[in-house]
Enzyme design. Sequence first.
Site, short mmCIF file in Angstrom:
data_model
loop_
_atom_site.label_atom_id
_atom_site.label_comp_id
_atom_site.label_asym_id
_atom_site.label_seq_id
_atom_site.Cartn_x
_atom_site.Cartn_y
_atom_site.Cartn_z
N HIS A 37 0.85 -1.20 0.00
CA HIS A 37 0.00 0.00 0.00
C HIS A 37 0.89 1.26 0.00
O HIS A 37 0.86 2.05 0.94
CB HIS A 37 -0.86 -0.06 1.26
CG HIS A 37 -2.02 0.90 1.32
ND1 HIS A 37 -1.89 2.26 1.25
CD2 HIS A 37 -3.35 0.68 1.46
CE1 HIS A 37 -3.07 2.83 1.37
NE2 HIS A 37 -3.97 1.91 1.49
N GLU A 94 -0.89 1.37 -5.48
CA GLU A 94 -0.63 0.16 -4.71
C GLU A 94 -0.57 -1.08 -5.59
O GLU A 94 -1.42 -1.25 -6.48
CB GLU A 94 -1.73 -0.01 -3.66
CG GLU A 94 -1.90 1.21 -2.76
CD GLU A 94 -3.24 1.24 -2.04
OE1 GLU A 94 -3.79 2.33 -1.85
OE2 GLU A 94 -3.73 0.14 -1.69
O1 TA6 Z 1 -6.10 1.56 -0.49
C1 TA6 Z 1 -7.10 2.53 -0.32
C2 TA6 Z 1 -7.86 2.23 0.97
O2 TA6 Z 1 -8.45 0.96 0.93
C3 TA6 Z 1 -8.86 3.35 1.20
O3 TA6 Z 1 -10.19 2.87 1.10
C4 TA6 Z 1 -8.52 3.84 2.62
O4 TA6 Z 1 -9.27 3.13 3.58
C5 TA6 Z 1 -7.04 3.52 2.68
O5 TA6 Z 1 -6.94 2.24 2.08
C6 TA6 Z 1 -6.41 3.60 4.04
O6 TA6 Z 1 -6.86 2.56 4.85
P1 TA6 Z 1 -6.39 2.57 6.40
O7 TA6 Z 1 -7.03 1.36 7.01
O8 TA6 Z 1 -4.89 2.50 6.39
O9 TA6 Z 1 -6.86 3.88 6.95
#
Ligand code: TA6
Length: 304
Positions: free
Chosen positions: A168, A272
């Site tokens: 991520h 990602e």
């Molecule tokens: O990758 C994008 C995502 O899935 C968004 O929906 C947002 O929730 C982000 O990840 C961050 O997630 P987190 O649980 O780290 O706040």
Amino acid sequence: MNIDQLQRQFGIDGQVRIQPGAGDLPCIKITHALANATIYLHGAHVTQYQPAAQPDLLFLSEKSHFSPDQPIRGGIPICFPWFGPRQGHPESPAHGFARILPWQLESTSADAKSVQVVLTLESNEKTRASWDHDFTARYTITIGRTLNLALQVTNNGTTPFSFEEALHTYFRVHDIHQARIDGLSGTCYLDKTDALKQKLQPAGAIEITSETDRVYLNTVSRCVIHDRGGRRRITIDKEGSQNTVVWNPWINKSRAMADFGDDEWPGMLCVETANVGCGQVTLQPGASHTMTATIEPHTTDKTL
Ligand code: TA6
């Protein structure tokens, strides 16, 4: 092992040092002629990758937690064995448990081209309590002119299992309004800001002009972030990954995150490398799967 023992076993003079980091969490400081980096054992989390003579490539929130029970906000969180909220398990942590568990340091090595660090996460009583499978996750991080990440998952059990995964990555950009993304035109994506509707990405570079949260389907080729304000391009190549996720929280979502500054959204962009949803991976007993991402910065001597 404590930090002193880790340093004695894995430290490399002048190149690899294990020391207390933020929140006193153990971290690995990499110093190399081609790049410097920081990796926390907590979540095997790369929080810094700075190529020589360049600004840091990764965004790290100034409000990030650094505590054993919270994910670090920024850098490269590892999402495993599920992505996002876990369907039917509201009590489970978002994006899985890998990013909020301590990984074991398996090896460190260095040569003129790079430093390599290998970290592992083995299934245990705690992981089996929430996800009843026996696995080994092995994460190989190679720091040099490029940043190479390889996440290998092995099924150590006697029955098949399926999992989701994502690197991520939070990229630092000078100004999101000037950033563009190439490599996804003509593909389909699920729009998480619009009830997961499936949409077609038109031809041409992607501009980010509002909250953006998209899961691109069947995307295996190179993505390029044009950080025009930063006079930099970042190429992201991958193997073993079917999905690409693009995310910027924009204004309201930023305000809703306690570990993210209200004014930080213009300086970051997540692209990602993932296998999620229909792209999830199924492993037979004894089988392994590796997903890799190779991130490379290119300075541009003019705005694009
Ligand atoms: O990758 C994008 C995502 O899935 C968004 O929906 C947002 O929730 C982000 O990840 C961050 O997630 P987190 O649980 O780290 O706040």
